[in-house]
Scaffold this active site. Structure first.
Site, PDB file in Angstrom:
ATOM      1  N   HIS A   7       0.820  -1.212   0.000  1.00  0.00           N
ATOM      2  CA  HIS A   7       0.000   0.000   0.000  1.00  0.00           C
ATOM      3  C   HIS A   7       0.856   1.265   0.000  1.00  0.00           C
ATOM      4  CE1 HIS A   7      -3.635  -2.297   1.916  1.00  0.00           C
ATOM      5  NE2 HIS A   7      -3.452  -2.585   0.648  1.00  0.00           N
TER       6      HIS A   7
ATOM      7  N   HIS B  50      -7.419  -0.283   2.363  1.00  0.00           N
ATOM      8  CA  HIS B  50      -6.580  -0.809   1.297  1.00  0.00           C
ATOM      9  C   HIS B  50      -6.645   0.275   0.232  1.00  0.00           C
ATOM     10  CE1 HIS B  50      -6.100  -5.016   2.892  1.00  0.00           C
ATOM     11  NE2 HIS B  50      -6.756  -4.331   3.820  1.00  0.00           N
TER      12      HIS B  50
HETATM   13  P1  FAD Z   1      -1.117   1.812 -10.321  1.00  0.00           P
HETATM   14  O1  FAD Z   1      -2.490   1.261 -10.337  1.00  0.00           O
HETATM   15  O2  FAD Z   1      -0.018   0.883  -9.978  1.00  0.00           O
HETATM   16  O3  FAD Z   1      -0.886   2.440 -11.763  1.00  0.00           O
HETATM   17  C1  FAD Z   1       0.345   2.918 -12.232  1.00  0.00           C
HETATM   18  C2  FAD Z   1       0.414   2.641 -13.732  1.00  0.00           C
HETATM   19  O4  FAD Z   1       1.458   3.387 -14.308  1.00  0.00           O
HETATM   20  C3  FAD Z   1       0.698   1.173 -14.029  1.00  0.00           C
HETATM   21  O5  FAD Z   1      -0.180   0.706 -15.026  1.00  0.00           O
HETATM   22  C4  FAD Z   1       2.134   1.196 -14.504  1.00  0.00           C
HETATM   23  O6  FAD Z   1       2.465   0.153 -15.394  1.00  0.00           O
HETATM   24  C5  FAD Z   1       2.211   2.562 -15.171  1.00  0.00           C
HETATM   25  N1  FAD Z   1       3.562   3.114 -15.232  1.00  0.00           N
HETATM   26  C6  FAD Z   1       4.464   3.200 -14.225  1.00  0.00           C
HETATM   27  N2  FAD Z   1       5.611   3.767 -14.671  1.00  0.00           N
HETATM   28  C7  FAD Z   1       5.412   4.063 -15.984  1.00  0.00           C
HETATM   29  C8  FAD Z   1       6.222   4.632 -16.987  1.00  0.00           C
HETATM   30  N3  FAD Z   1       7.474   5.029 -16.743  1.00  0.00           N
HETATM   31  N4  FAD Z   1       5.694   4.788 -18.232  1.00  0.00           N
HETATM   32  C9  FAD Z   1       4.426   4.401 -18.510  1.00  0.00           C
HETATM   33  N5  FAD Z   1       3.618   3.821 -17.590  1.00  0.00           N
HETATM   34  C10 FAD Z   1       4.119   3.657 -16.343  1.00  0.00           C
HETATM   35  N6  FAD Z   1      -5.361  -2.142  -2.665  1.00  0.00           N
HETATM   36  C11 FAD Z   1      -6.613  -2.384  -2.266  1.00  0.00           C
HETATM   37  O7  FAD Z   1      -7.380  -1.435  -2.067  1.00  0.00           O
HETATM   38  N7  FAD Z   1      -7.065  -3.650  -2.031  1.00  0.00           N
HETATM   39  C12 FAD Z   1      -6.262  -4.737  -2.178  1.00  0.00           C
HETATM   40  O8  FAD Z   1      -6.705  -5.864  -1.953  1.00  0.00           O
HETATM   41  C13 FAD Z   1      -4.929  -4.515  -2.618  1.00  0.00           C
HETATM   42  N8  FAD Z   1      -4.087  -5.547  -2.794  1.00  0.00           N
HETATM   43  C14 FAD Z   1      -2.907  -5.338  -3.439  1.00  0.00           C
HETATM   44  C15 FAD Z   1      -2.158  -6.444  -3.852  1.00  0.00           C
HETATM   45  C16 FAD Z   1      -1.036  -6.255  -4.645  1.00  0.00           C
HETATM   46  C17 FAD Z   1      -0.249  -7.469  -5.096  1.00  0.00           C
HETATM   47  C18 FAD Z   1      -0.650  -4.946  -5.037  1.00  0.00           C
HETATM   48  C19 FAD Z   1       0.514  -4.725  -5.954  1.00  0.00           C
HETATM   49  C20 FAD Z   1      -1.364  -3.848  -4.587  1.00  0.00           C
HETATM   50  C21 FAD Z   1      -2.488  -4.022  -3.788  1.00  0.00           C
HETATM   51  N9  FAD Z   1      -3.278  -2.955  -3.380  1.00  0.00           N
HETATM   52  C22 FAD Z   1      -4.522  -3.183  -2.891  1.00  0.00           C
HETATM   53  C23 FAD Z   1      -2.826  -1.562  -3.565  1.00  0.00           C
HETATM   54  C24 FAD Z   1      -3.545  -0.833  -4.684  1.00  0.00           C
HETATM   55  O9  FAD Z   1      -3.791  -1.692  -5.775  1.00  0.00           O
HETATM   56  C25 FAD Z   1      -2.716   0.384  -5.122  1.00  0.00           C
HETATM   57  O10 FAD Z   1      -2.490   1.241  -4.029  1.00  0.00           O
HETATM   58  C26 FAD Z   1      -3.408   1.217  -6.192  1.00  0.00           C
HETATM   59  O11 FAD Z   1      -3.925   0.404  -7.201  1.00  0.00           O
HETATM   60  C27 FAD Z   1      -2.415   2.232  -6.758  1.00  0.00           C
HETATM   61  O12 FAD Z   1      -3.003   2.959  -7.799  1.00  0.00           O
HETATM   62  P2  FAD Z   1      -2.116   3.965  -8.650  1.00  0.00           P
HETATM   63  O13 FAD Z   1      -3.026   4.547  -9.677  1.00  0.00           O
HETATM   64  O14 FAD Z   1      -1.390   4.876  -7.749  1.00  0.00           O
HETATM   65  O15 FAD Z   1      -0.992   3.066  -9.336  1.00  0.00           O
END
Ligand code: FAD
Length: 562
Positions: free
Chosen positions: A499, A543
């Site tokens: 997280h 989460h």
């Molecule tokens: P992300 O959803 O990770 O999106 C970032 C995106 O940017 C990705 O698609 C990535 O590929 C892309 N990216 C990164 N760098 C670059 C680049 N240089 N160029 C182009 N694209 C790029 N949260 C919950 O609420 N419930 C759960 O049960 C839960 N379980 C989890 C289990 C796991 C295994 C993981 C990994 C996470 C979990 N989480 C959970 C946490 C939650 O999923 C994340 O906090 C949330 O999805 C983050 O969202 P975000 O938009 O910040 O990043």
């Protein structure tokens, strides 16, 4: 030339791209480093979620954390989704929104009342579409309708497959209501207590930011999506007064391929997540001067906060052997039983493969008179917020599953950590892995709270409701009895909940720390905004996908209404 370039088609990025292109006059380019989700079968089957982030997975960035002094020097993989949907395509689907205190604290540190719970609640109705559970059971008393959206975008549901734990968990809350009160809805706002957990599952299938947001927008002529587009850096092309403008994005398919450049007329919106976003900033010359110079990167904005303030949930799982054949262990270890359930799931979307990884969650506090508060101020977001969390699973959540016996797992997670870590690029090479140091259990509060959480979990399972079901605490962990022994057990075995937040934190307009202002615009830059988990200054009582969805919904409004 596009109006907006969104970097990262993850949890937040897909909300932003979908909302902005609702206006046919607005053009958006969405760049994603990873692959499509279309052939990623295991992303659709809830119980197979853990297979998506095994080391070497093509759907994962395959990062690892640096050796952790607070975890007996251990280092381990730290998954992040690398495909359309980002981490929402690979996560464990628990869905919650954080405590009212969390959002009020965000409002307080940013001096922006728009982040207050009373305002953010409305985005639940935009984000959430609560659907009946897969098994169609009567959900009366398992949730409070007023706390939920039924006409939003992202489908979620209460548990769709019963486990032998369910009734015993509820019975424990009735027998020990002072220590373990039942709460009729665990999703957000008022959260303290133990109750039924929501997951981003609908009809036995994962719902994510790609299935439920981006797919609505995918055919819009004003949206272009490029996958396999690894953003290497942003270019500072001009100044607006003294302020550098960052509206130009460089990306490439791989180390050998040609670098391409795209330009935004209005804004570049970074949605690359808690690791991806600070890495792109640092490669673009936005970060701490000394660190950037040591890697030969010219500093354009000297900003010490980039990559710092990493805050995460860490926890330990206690495994019990149980006297029941109704756990998921047999399905997960016997290929024959797995095949039967897989064809059941494929045909009907029913059965254990469509189940949530746990049916209940508990958000709990240390007692007010805990000795730690004599020396350390209470770090919880407020009195209606938790210090630790319980999750219950009806199988052996470790790997590999022992060949015989049946198990349940009780996870105790630290929810109000005071340790802070960092993420930083290790080289100017955009394909090099970062140095991720969450700095787990580095403070006296954090280890105290997690030791208490593990002891509290044992009290829960040692209560009357579990007699005749729980056989024993499995493995050698039951030998840890004293606080010192439990501390050692935790340091030797605890792991991340994945997280991570806070590495490009929002702060008030005039604060000297932080990376973005309350509107999520990068301070000291022009044309650059951040919308993802990296802007949350504290890890919430949730989460993190739920808070990220709410954050992104509000950010879309801020961008549309500016
Ligand atoms: P992300 O959803 O990770 O999106 C970032 C995106 O940017 C990705 O698609 C990535 O590929 C892309 N990216 C990164 N760098 C670059 C680049 N240089 N160029 C182009 N694209 C790029 N949260 C919950 O609420 N419930 C759960 O049960 C839960 N379980 C989890 C289990 C796991 C295994 C993981 C990994 C996470 C979990 N989480 C959970 C946490 C939650 O999923 C994340 O906090 C949330 O999805 C983050 O969202 P975000 O938009 O910040 O990043």
């Amino acid at each position: 030339l596009y109006d907006y370039i969104v970097v990262g088609a993850g949890t937040a990025g897909n909300v932003i791209a979908t909302r902005l292109t609702e206006d046919p006059q607005v053009s958006v380019l969405l760049l994603e480093a990873g692959v499509s989700n279309v052939d990623a079968f295991n992303t659709t089957v809830p119980l197979l979620a853990p297979t998506l982030s095994v080391p070497g997975s093509r759907y994962d960035w395959n990062y690892a954390i640096s050796p952790q002094p607070g975890l007996s020097g251990r280092s381990f993989p730290y998954p992040r989704g690398k495909l359309l949907g980002g981490s929402s395509s690979v996560n464990y689907m628990t869905y919650s929104h954080g405590s009212s205190d969390d959002w009020n604290r965000f409002a307080q540190v940013t001096e922006d009342d728009g982040w207050k719970w009373d305002n953010m609640k409305r985005y639940i109705y935009k984000n959430e579409k609560l659907v009946p559970p897969t098994d169609g059971h009567n959900t009366t008393g398992q949730f409070e309708p007023r706390k939920h959206g039924f006409y939003g975008t992202l489908r979620d549901s209460l548990p769709g497959f019963p486990t032998p734990l369910d009734e015993r968990i509820i019975r424990t809350t009735k027998q020990l209501p002072n220590e373990f009160p039942y709460i009729g809805d665990t999703s957000g706002g008022d959260i303290l207590g133990i109750g039924w957990k929501l997951s981003t599952i609908a009809n036995g299938t994962r719902s994510s930011s790609v299935t439920d947001y981006l797919n609505l927008a995918i055919d819009r002529p004003n949206l272009d999506i490029v996958i396999n587009a690894h953003v290497t850096k942003l270019l500072n092309t001009a100044l607006s007064g003294h302020i550098p403008i960052f509206r130009s994005v460089q990306f490439t398919e791989n180390e050998e391929a040609q670098v391409r450049t795209a330009i935004a007329k209005k804004e570049v919106i970074l949605c690359a997540g808690s690791f991806g976003t600070p890495m792109i900033l640092q490669r673009s010359g936005i970060g701490e001067r000394v660190a950037l110079e040591s890697l030969g990167i010219e500093t354009i904005i000297d900003k010490r906060s980039v990559g710092r303030n990493l805050s995460d949930h860490v926890g330990r799982t206690t495994i019990y052997s149980v006297l029941s054949n109704d756990t998921f262990d047999d399905i997960l270890r016997s290929p024959d039983k797995f095949q039967v359930e897989l064809s059941n799931w494929t045909q009907n979307k029913t059965g254990p493969l469509g189940a949530a990884l746990s049916n209940h969650v508990g958000w709990l506090r240390l007692p007010q008179n805990s000795s730690i508060f004599e020396t350390v101020p209470d770090p919880a977001a407020g009195l209606r917020s938790s210090h630790f969390e319980f999750l219950f699973s009806s199988y052996y959540t470790g790997s590999p599953i022992p060949p015989s016996r049946h198990f349940m797992s009780v996870r105790a997670n630290l929810i109000s950590p005071t340790s802070r870590g960092s993420v930083s690029i290790s080289s100017s090479n955009p394909f090099a892995n970062p140095i991720i140091n969450p700095n787990y259990l580095n403070t006296s509060f954090d280890i105290f709270a997690l030791v208490e959480a593990v002891k509290t979990a044992r009290r829960f399972i040692n209560s009357d409701s579990w007699i005749g079901f729980v056989e024993e605490e499995y493995g050698s962990s039951e030998d840890a009895k004293t606080d010192a022994e439990i501390e050692k057990l935790i340091r030797d075995t605890a792991g991340s909940v994945f997280h991570a937040v806070g590495t490009a934190a929002m702060s008030s307009k005039n604060a000297r720390w932080g990376v973005v202002d309350p509107s999520l615009l990068v301070k000291g830059a022009n044309g650059l905004r951040i919308v993802d988990a990296s802007v949350l200054p504290f890890v919430p009582n949730a989460h993190t996908q739920g808070p990220v969805y709410l954050l992104a919904e509000r950010a879309a409004d801020l961008i549309k209404n500016k």
